[in-house]
Design an enzyme around this catalytic site. Structure first.
Site, PDB file in Angstrom:
ATOM      1  N   CYS A   1       0.818  -1.226   0.000  1.00 14.60           N
ATOM      2  CA  CYS A   1       0.000   0.000   0.000  1.00 14.60           C
ATOM      3  C   CYS A   1       0.849   1.273   0.000  1.00 14.60           C
ATOM      4  CB  CYS A   1      -0.933   0.006   1.202  1.00 14.60           C
ATOM      5  SG  CYS A   1      -2.143  -1.313   1.134  1.00 14.60           S
TER       6      CYS A   1
ATOM      7  N   HIS B   1      -3.154   7.667   2.088  1.00  5.93           N
ATOM      8  CA  HIS B   1      -3.570   6.331   1.667  1.00  5.93           C
ATOM      9  C   HIS B   1      -4.944   6.061   2.264  1.00  5.93           C
ATOM     10  CE1 HIS B   1      -3.841   2.176   0.859  1.00  5.93           C
ATOM     11  NE2 HIS B   1      -3.602   1.773   2.093  1.00  5.93           N
TER      12      HIS B   1
ATOM     13  N   ASN C   1     -10.061   0.282  -0.107  1.00  5.36           N
ATOM     14  CA  ASN C   1      -8.593   0.374  -0.113  1.00  5.36           C
ATOM     15  C   ASN C   1      -8.082  -0.202  -1.437  1.00  5.36           C
ATOM     16  OD1 ASN C   1      -5.859   0.050   0.273  1.00  5.36           O
ATOM     17  ND2 ASN C   1      -6.031  -0.831   2.325  1.00  5.36           N
TER      18      ASN C   1
HETATM   19  O1  UT7 Z   1      -3.674  -0.604   3.603  1.00  9.24           O
HETATM   20  C1  UT7 Z   1      -2.736  -1.269   4.372  1.00  9.24           C
HETATM   21  C2  UT7 Z   1      -2.806  -0.834   5.800  1.00  9.24           C
HETATM   22  N1  UT7 Z   1      -3.973  -1.381   6.406  1.00  9.24           N
HETATM   23  C3  UT7 Z   1      -4.585  -0.714   7.390  1.00  9.24           C
HETATM   24  O2  UT7 Z   1      -4.182   0.397   7.698  1.00  9.24           O
HETATM   25  C4  UT7 Z   1      -5.709  -1.391   8.071  1.00  9.24           C
HETATM   26  C5  UT7 Z   1      -5.613  -1.153   9.535  1.00  9.24           C
HETATM   27  N2  UT7 Z   1      -6.654  -1.856  10.306  1.00  9.24           N
HETATM   28  C6  UT7 Z   1      -7.956  -1.505  10.241  1.00  9.24           C
HETATM   29  O3  UT7 Z   1      -8.359  -0.673   9.457  1.00  9.24           O
HETATM   30  C7  UT7 Z   1      -8.907  -2.156  11.231  1.00  9.24           C
HETATM   31  O4  UT7 Z   1      -8.149  -2.857  12.194  1.00  9.24           O
HETATM   32  C8  UT7 Z   1      -9.919  -3.129  10.575  1.00  9.24           C
HETATM   33  C9  UT7 Z   1     -10.942  -2.347   9.774  1.00  9.24           C
HETATM   34  C10 UT7 Z   1      -9.199  -4.123   9.699  1.00  9.24           C
HETATM   35  C11 UT7 Z   1     -10.677  -3.879  11.664  1.00  9.24           C
HETATM   36  O5  UT7 Z   1     -11.328  -2.967  12.546  1.00  9.24           O
HETATM   37  P1  UT7 Z   1     -11.152  -3.110  14.116  1.00  9.24           P
HETATM   38  O6  UT7 Z   1     -11.997  -2.084  14.741  1.00  9.24           O
HETATM   39  O7  UT7 Z   1      -9.677  -3.102  14.415  1.00  9.24           O
HETATM   40  O8  UT7 Z   1     -11.789  -4.514  14.398  1.00  9.24           O
HETATM   41  P2  UT7 Z   1     -11.106  -5.814  15.000  1.00  9.24           P
HETATM   42  O9  UT7 Z   1     -10.186  -6.450  14.032  1.00  9.24           O
HETATM   43  O10 UT7 Z   1     -10.571  -5.476  16.358  1.00  9.24           O
HETATM   44  O11 UT7 Z   1     -12.353  -6.755  15.170  1.00  9.24           O
HETATM   45  C12 UT7 Z   1     -13.433  -6.413  16.061  1.00  9.24           C
HETATM   46  C13 UT7 Z   1     -14.516  -7.459  15.925  1.00  9.24           C
HETATM   47  C14 UT7 Z   1     -13.981  -8.877  16.002  1.00  9.24           C
HETATM   48  O12 UT7 Z   1     -14.916  -9.644  16.698  1.00  9.24           O
HETATM   49  P3  UT7 Z   1     -14.671  -9.999  18.258  1.00  9.24           P
HETATM   50  O13 UT7 Z   1     -13.375 -10.739  18.297  1.00  9.24           O
HETATM   51  O14 UT7 Z   1     -14.630  -8.679  18.975  1.00  9.24           O
HETATM   52  O15 UT7 Z   1     -15.863 -10.838  18.594  1.00  9.24           O
HETATM   53  C15 UT7 Z   1     -13.961  -9.314  14.570  1.00  9.24           C
HETATM   54  O16 UT7 Z   1     -14.099 -10.708  14.428  1.00  9.24           O
HETATM   55  O17 UT7 Z   1     -15.146  -7.345  14.648  1.00  9.24           O
HETATM   56  C16 UT7 Z   1     -15.161  -8.612  14.006  1.00  9.24           C
HETATM   57  N3  UT7 Z   1     -15.096  -8.408  12.564  1.00  9.24           N
HETATM   58  C17 UT7 Z   1     -16.205  -8.212  11.820  1.00  9.24           C
HETATM   59  N4  UT7 Z   1     -17.494  -8.153  12.139  1.00  9.24           N
HETATM   60  C18 UT7 Z   1     -18.374  -7.925  11.159  1.00  9.24           C
HETATM   61  C19 UT7 Z   1     -14.009  -8.345  11.765  1.00  9.24           C
HETATM   62  N5  UT7 Z   1     -14.378  -8.119  10.476  1.00  9.24           N
HETATM   63  C20 UT7 Z   1     -15.740  -8.024  10.506  1.00  9.24           C
HETATM   64  C21 UT7 Z   1     -16.710  -7.801   9.521  1.00  9.24           C
HETATM   65  N6  UT7 Z   1     -18.002  -7.746   9.876  1.00  9.24           N
HETATM   66  N7  UT7 Z   1     -16.391  -7.605   8.214  1.00  9.24           N
END
Ligand code: UT7
Length: 331
Positions: free
Chosen positions: A120, A258, A288
């Site tokens: 990215c 980005h 993205n």
């Molecule tokens: O471009 C390259 C660089 N990439 C980035 O900069 C991405 C950086 N990371 C992010 O943008 C975020 O971490 C994400 C958008 C990927 C995830 O958001 P988050 O608020 O960090 O969520 P999380 O990974 O902590 O997950 C929270 C909950 C989890 O459930 P539990 O364990 O709390 O029960 C996940 O399983 O959300 C769940 N989850 C979803 N739920 C519904 C993860 N993906 C989804 C989904 N729909 N699509």
């Protein structure tokens, strides 16, 4: 020390291309039977939809379309281009480079063309390499392109990644200008690149563990971990770029970040003390698009008249590697 003889790479054209097919969050969830909702995706990422390339569209097709628009906007003929750098994580093939395929598609008769792989952060890396080659005199007119068919390397059963990405391409035309101290000293003021391979597994392409039918592998991301690295590293890179150029936050007209997550983008806007309308956002419509996200955003904000001649633009990105970096340019 400032050197009045230093050449500048001026950004004289921008272009973008998005595939025709648009997939909303609801349509994606329904198509792949995902346990997710439009509300979750929108609240956590700001993404509402993404574009998806047609089965016969390659990264070089998207990149060539974006490049044609950038050349037309610059009023530059393909025959004048002597350098093409493509940032992509989804090349047409291992080789020839996607940049060489684009050279052929555009009918560029000479010069040299190659790809950079920095995920990215690829566009910021490619801009830095092109700027260096222009400053040394190795090239005079460069196309710097970010082109991705990222939906080809997604695991559509992994809701933690497949809702985040989309396809697209963006391009800029760089031309050697007279440089600092001259009447027209617009251009790339600096690029500041970083990587740290210790964090390579946080965001990578998994080939061995990919589902059947995914020969190129699929993206795996420890999203929360990458998020933790993002704002601190990006803010440090932006500050480094501003200090090196002898500028401050107050000098910045536009942040073109980005586009991975609206929460990261908004946090960076606050770090720079920029009003929200000074931050270019496309993640809601494009998702993205990896290396394509910054040049696509540049193309949009120059085409609609937001970024004007003389404006100071900050670009920043973080991605697989980990790689990250920032670039400053006066338009
Ligand atoms: O471009 C390259 C660089 N990439 C980035 O900069 C991405 C950086 N990371 C992010 O943008 C975020 O971490 C994400 C958008 C990927 C995830 O958001 P988050 O608020 O960090 O969520 P999380 O990974 O902590 O997950 C929270 C909950 C989890 O459930 P539990 O364990 O709390 O029960 C996940 O399983 O959300 C769940 N989850 C979803 N739920 C519904 C993860 N993906 C989804 C989904 N729909 N699509």
């Amino acid at each position: 020390m400032r050197n009045s003889s230093v050449r500048r790479s001026q950004i004289i054209g921008t272009g973008g291309y998005l595939p025709t097919m648009v997939l909303s969050n609801d349509a994606l969830a329904a198509a792949y039977g995902l346990d997710t909702t439009d509300a979750w995706i929108t609240e956590r990422t700001g993404i509402r939809q993404r574009h998806v390339a047609a089965p016969d569209e390659l990264a070089s097709d998207l990149g060539a379309a974006a490049a044609r628009e950038a050349l037309a906007q610059a009023g530059v003929d393909a025959s004048e281009v002597d350098l093409i750098i493509v940032a992509t994580a989804t090349p047409d093939s291992g080789f020839p480079a996607t940049a060489v395929r684009i050279q052929q598609k555009l009918g560029v008769p000479g010069g040299f063309a190659f790809d950079v792989a920095a995920a990215c952060t690829g566009f910021v890396y490619a801009l830095g390499v092109a700027d260096s080659l222009i400053r040394t005199g190795a090239a005079r007119t460069a196309l710097v392109i970010g082109a991705e068919v990222f939906t080809r390397i997604l695991d559509w059963t992994d809701r933690g990644t497949c809702v985040l990405f989309g396809d697209g391409a963006g391009a800029v035309v760089l031309r050697a200008g007279d440089g600092e101290g001259s009447a027209d000293d617009r251009g790339v003021l600096g690029t500041h690149l970083h990587s740290d391979g210790r964090f390579g597994d946080l965001l990578h392409v998994d080939i061995a563990g990919a589902p059947a039918g995914s020969p190129q592998g699929v993206v795996r991301m420890a999203g929360r971990e990458v998020f933790r690295h993002a704002v601190g590293k990006l803010a440090a890179a932006v500050d480094e770029a501003l200090v090196a150029a002898g500028l401050t936050h107050e000098d910045v007209n536009w942040l073109v970040p980005h586009q991975a997550n609206l929460r990261i983008i908004e946090a960076m806007g606050r770090k720079l003390h920029l009003a929200p309308e000074r931050v270019v956002v496309t993640v809601d419509r494009h998702a993205n698009t990896s290396a394509a996200s910054i040049p696509l955003a540049l193309a949009e904000a120059t085409r609609d008249g937001r970024i004007k001649t003389g404006d100071l633009v900050v670009m920043e990105a973080i991605g697989g590697g980990l790689t990250w970096g920032a670039a400053l340019a006066r338009f």
